[in-house]
Motif scaffolding. Structure first.
Motif, PDB file in Angstrom:
ATOM      1  N   SER A   1      -2.360  -3.450  -9.489  1.00  0.00           N
ATOM      2  CA  SER A   1      -1.917  -4.641 -10.213  1.00  0.00           C
ATOM      3  C   SER A   1      -1.997  -5.836  -9.294  1.00  0.00           C
ATOM      4  CB  SER A   1      -0.483  -4.463 -10.716  1.00  0.00           C
ATOM      5  OG  SER A   1       0.399  -4.387  -9.618  1.00  0.00           O
ATOM      6  N   SER A   2      -2.021  -6.982  -9.907  1.00  0.00           N
ATOM      7  CA  SER A   2      -2.049  -8.217  -9.137  1.00  0.00           C
ATOM      8  C   SER A   2      -1.212  -9.243  -9.872  1.00  0.00           C
ATOM      9  CB  SER A   2      -3.489  -8.716  -8.988  1.00  0.00           C
ATOM     10  OG  SER A   2      -3.510  -9.872  -8.212  1.00  0.00           O
ATOM     11  N   ILE A   3      -0.328  -9.901  -9.158  1.00  0.00           N
ATOM     12  CA  ILE A   3       0.526 -10.935  -9.720  1.00  0.00           C
ATOM     13  C   ILE A   3       0.183 -12.221  -8.995  1.00  0.00           C
ATOM     14  CG2 ILE A   3       2.888 -11.727 -10.113  1.00  0.00           C
ATOM     15  CD1 ILE A   3       3.732  -8.778  -9.693  1.00  0.00           C
ATOM     16  N   SER A   4      -0.269 -13.239  -9.684  1.00  0.00           N
ATOM     17  CA  SER A   4      -0.532 -14.499  -9.007  1.00  0.00           C
ATOM     18  C   SER A   4      -0.015 -15.673  -9.772  1.00  0.00           C
ATOM     19  CB  SER A   4      -1.985 -14.734  -8.705  1.00  0.00           C
ATOM     20  OG  SER A   4      -2.888 -13.905  -9.263  1.00  0.00           O
TER      21      SER A   4
ATOM     22  N   VAL B   1       0.871  -1.176   0.000  1.00  0.00           N
ATOM     23  CA  VAL B   1       0.000   0.000   0.000  1.00  0.00           C
ATOM     24  C   VAL B   1       0.902   1.218   0.000  1.00  0.00           C
ATOM     25  CG1 VAL B   1      -1.793   1.271   1.243  1.00  0.00           C
ATOM     26  CG2 VAL B   1      -1.782  -1.237   1.289  1.00  0.00           C
ATOM     27  N   GLY B   2       0.721   2.088  -0.944  1.00  0.00           N
ATOM     28  CA  GLY B   2       1.563   3.281  -1.018  1.00  0.00           C
ATOM     29  C   GLY B   2       0.820   4.435  -1.657  1.00  0.00           C
ATOM     30  N   ASP B   3       1.454   5.592  -1.657  1.00  0.00           N
ATOM     31  CA  ASP B   3       0.831   6.759  -2.265  1.00  0.00           C
ATOM     32  C   ASP B   3       1.575   7.224  -3.516  1.00  0.00           C
ATOM     33  OD1 ASP B   3       3.101   7.761  -1.098  1.00  0.00           O
ATOM     34  OD2 ASP B   3       2.108   9.375  -0.020  1.00  0.00           O
TER      35      ASP B   3
ATOM     36  N   PRO C   1       1.636 -14.701  -4.490  1.00  0.00           N
ATOM     37  CA  PRO C   1       0.570 -13.760  -4.832  1.00  0.00           C
ATOM     38  C   PRO C   1       0.863 -12.366  -4.279  1.00  0.00           C
ATOM     39  CG  PRO C   1      -0.303 -15.701  -3.707  1.00  0.00           C
ATOM     40  CD  PRO C   1       1.189 -15.755  -3.621  1.00  0.00           C
ATOM     41  N   SER C   2       0.773 -11.357  -5.131  1.00  0.00           N
ATOM     42  CA  SER C   2       1.088  -9.989  -4.733  1.00  0.00           C
ATOM     43  C   SER C   2       0.034  -9.035  -5.273  1.00  0.00           C
ATOM     44  CB  SER C   2       2.452  -9.565  -5.291  1.00  0.00           C
ATOM     45  OG  SER C   2       3.450 -10.453  -4.885  1.00  0.00           O
ATOM     46  N   SER C   3      -0.295  -8.034  -4.469  1.00  0.00           N
ATOM     47  CA  SER C   3      -1.221  -6.989  -4.902  1.00  0.00           C
ATOM     48  C   SER C   3      -0.649  -5.646  -4.473  1.00  0.00           C
ATOM     49  CB  SER C   3      -2.598  -7.168  -4.263  1.00  0.00           C
ATOM     50  OG  SER C   3      -3.182  -8.373  -4.694  1.00  0.00           O
ATOM     51  N   CYS C   4      -0.857  -4.628  -5.288  1.00  0.00           N
ATOM     52  CA  CYS C   4      -0.398  -3.277  -4.972  1.00  0.00           C
ATOM     53  C   CYS C   4      -1.580  -2.326  -5.012  1.00  0.00           C
ATOM     54  CB  CYS C   4       0.658  -2.820  -5.974  1.00  0.00           C
ATOM     55  SG  CYS C   4       2.141  -3.823  -5.966  1.00  0.00           S
ATOM     56  N   PHE C   5      -1.690  -1.499  -3.976  1.00  0.00           N
ATOM     57  CA  PHE C   5      -2.768  -0.526  -3.883  1.00  0.00           C
ATOM     58  C   PHE C   5      -2.183   0.868  -3.744  1.00  0.00           C
ATOM     59  CE2 PHE C   5      -4.502  -4.467  -2.329  1.00  0.00           C
ATOM     60  CZ  PHE C   5      -5.785  -4.496  -2.837  1.00  0.00           C
ATOM     61  N   ARG C   6      -2.845   1.837  -4.335  1.00  0.00           N
ATOM     62  CA  ARG C   6      -2.463   3.230  -4.145  1.00  0.00           C
ATOM     63  C   ARG C   6      -3.336   3.804  -3.036  1.00  0.00           C
ATOM     64  NH1 ARG C   6      -3.363   7.331  -8.750  1.00  0.00           N
ATOM     65  NH2 ARG C   6      -4.627   8.553  -7.337  1.00  0.00           N
ATOM     66  N   LYS C   7      -2.698   4.286  -1.991  1.00  0.00           N
ATOM     67  CA  LYS C   7      -3.387   4.733  -0.784  1.00  0.00           C
ATOM     68  C   LYS C   7      -4.446   5.793  -1.052  1.00  0.00           C
ATOM     69  CE  LYS C   7      -2.461   6.785   3.687  1.00  0.00           C
ATOM     70  NZ  LYS C   7      -1.460   7.474   4.458  1.00  0.00           N
ATOM     71  N   ALA C   8      -4.206   6.710  -1.940  1.00  0.00           N
ATOM     72  CA  ALA C   8      -5.115   7.831  -2.154  1.00  0.00           C
ATOM     73  C   ALA C   8      -6.535   7.384  -2.458  1.00  0.00           C
ATOM     74  CB  ALA C   8      -4.590   8.723  -3.277  1.00  0.00           C
ATOM     75  N   ARG C   9      -6.669   6.340  -3.247  1.00  0.00           N
ATOM     76  CA  ARG C   9      -8.011   5.880  -3.602  1.00  0.00           C
ATOM     77  C   ARG C   9      -8.219   4.412  -3.256  1.00  0.00           C
ATOM     78  NH1 ARG C   9      -7.963   8.742  -9.288  1.00  0.00           N
ATOM     79  NH2 ARG C   9      -8.168  10.866  -8.541  1.00  0.00           N
ATOM     80  N   MET C  10      -7.192   3.736  -2.798  1.00  0.00           N
ATOM     81  CA  MET C  10      -7.251   2.331  -2.445  1.00  0.00           C
ATOM     82  C   MET C  10      -7.803   1.472  -3.587  1.00  0.00           C
ATOM     83  SD  MET C  10      -5.808   2.156   0.412  1.00  0.00           S
ATOM     84  CE  MET C  10      -6.114   0.510   0.982  1.00  0.00           C
ATOM     85  N   ARG C  11      -7.404   1.798  -4.799  1.00  0.00           N
ATOM     86  CA  ARG C  11      -7.850   0.952  -5.898  1.00  0.00           C
ATOM     87  C   ARG C  11      -6.721   0.019  -6.283  1.00  0.00           C
ATOM     88  NH1 ARG C  11      -6.292   3.139 -11.261  1.00  0.00           N
ATOM     89  NH2 ARG C  11      -5.185   5.017 -10.695  1.00  0.00           N
ATOM     90  N   LEU C  12      -7.071  -1.156  -6.734  1.00  0.00           N
ATOM     91  CA  LEU C  12      -6.100  -2.160  -7.117  1.00  0.00           C
ATOM     92  C   LEU C  12      -5.346  -1.689  -8.343  1.00  0.00           C
ATOM     93  CD1 LEU C  12      -4.971  -5.018  -6.625  1.00  0.00           C
ATOM     94  CD2 LEU C  12      -6.765  -5.877  -8.109  1.00  0.00           C
TER      95      LEU C  12
END
Length: 102
Positions: free
Chosen positions: A99-102, A62-64, A86-97
């Protein structure tokens, strides 16, 4: 669960492995923000090292912002993907997904 965070110009730390969500929340509440560039590569490298020690079931970042080389991050993220990490990255400002690596 393990909390890994970065802040400032070069600080990147990890907590011990814990199983209590309340304890994790308490650790998160103690972290303060400090200016500096993102250090996502350090977080991914830490995840790669931990995978060598024990089976890690997921990584959530989770980052901005993301100020690092996409190519460098993609290489390490690809290595984690090859390990079926399995990895997911979220942008803190809007908490939208993002990318996802699985």
């Amino acid at each position: 669960m393990q909390l890994v965070y970065y802040r400032g110009l070069s600080e990147c730390r990890s907590s011990p492995w814990i199983s209590d969500a309340t304890r994790l929340a308490g650790l998160m509440e103690k972290i303060d923000c400090r200016g500096g560039n993102t250090q996502i590569a350090k977080v991914l490298a830490h995840a790669r090292r931990e995978t060598g020690k024990t089976r890690v079931q997921a990584l959530v970042v989770v980052g901005d912002a993301m100020e690092e080389s996409v190519d460098a991050l993609s290489t390490t993220a690809g290595e984690l993907g090859m390990l079926e990490y399995p990895s997911s990255c979220f942008r803190k400002a809007r908490m939208r997904l993002l990318s996802s690596i699985s």
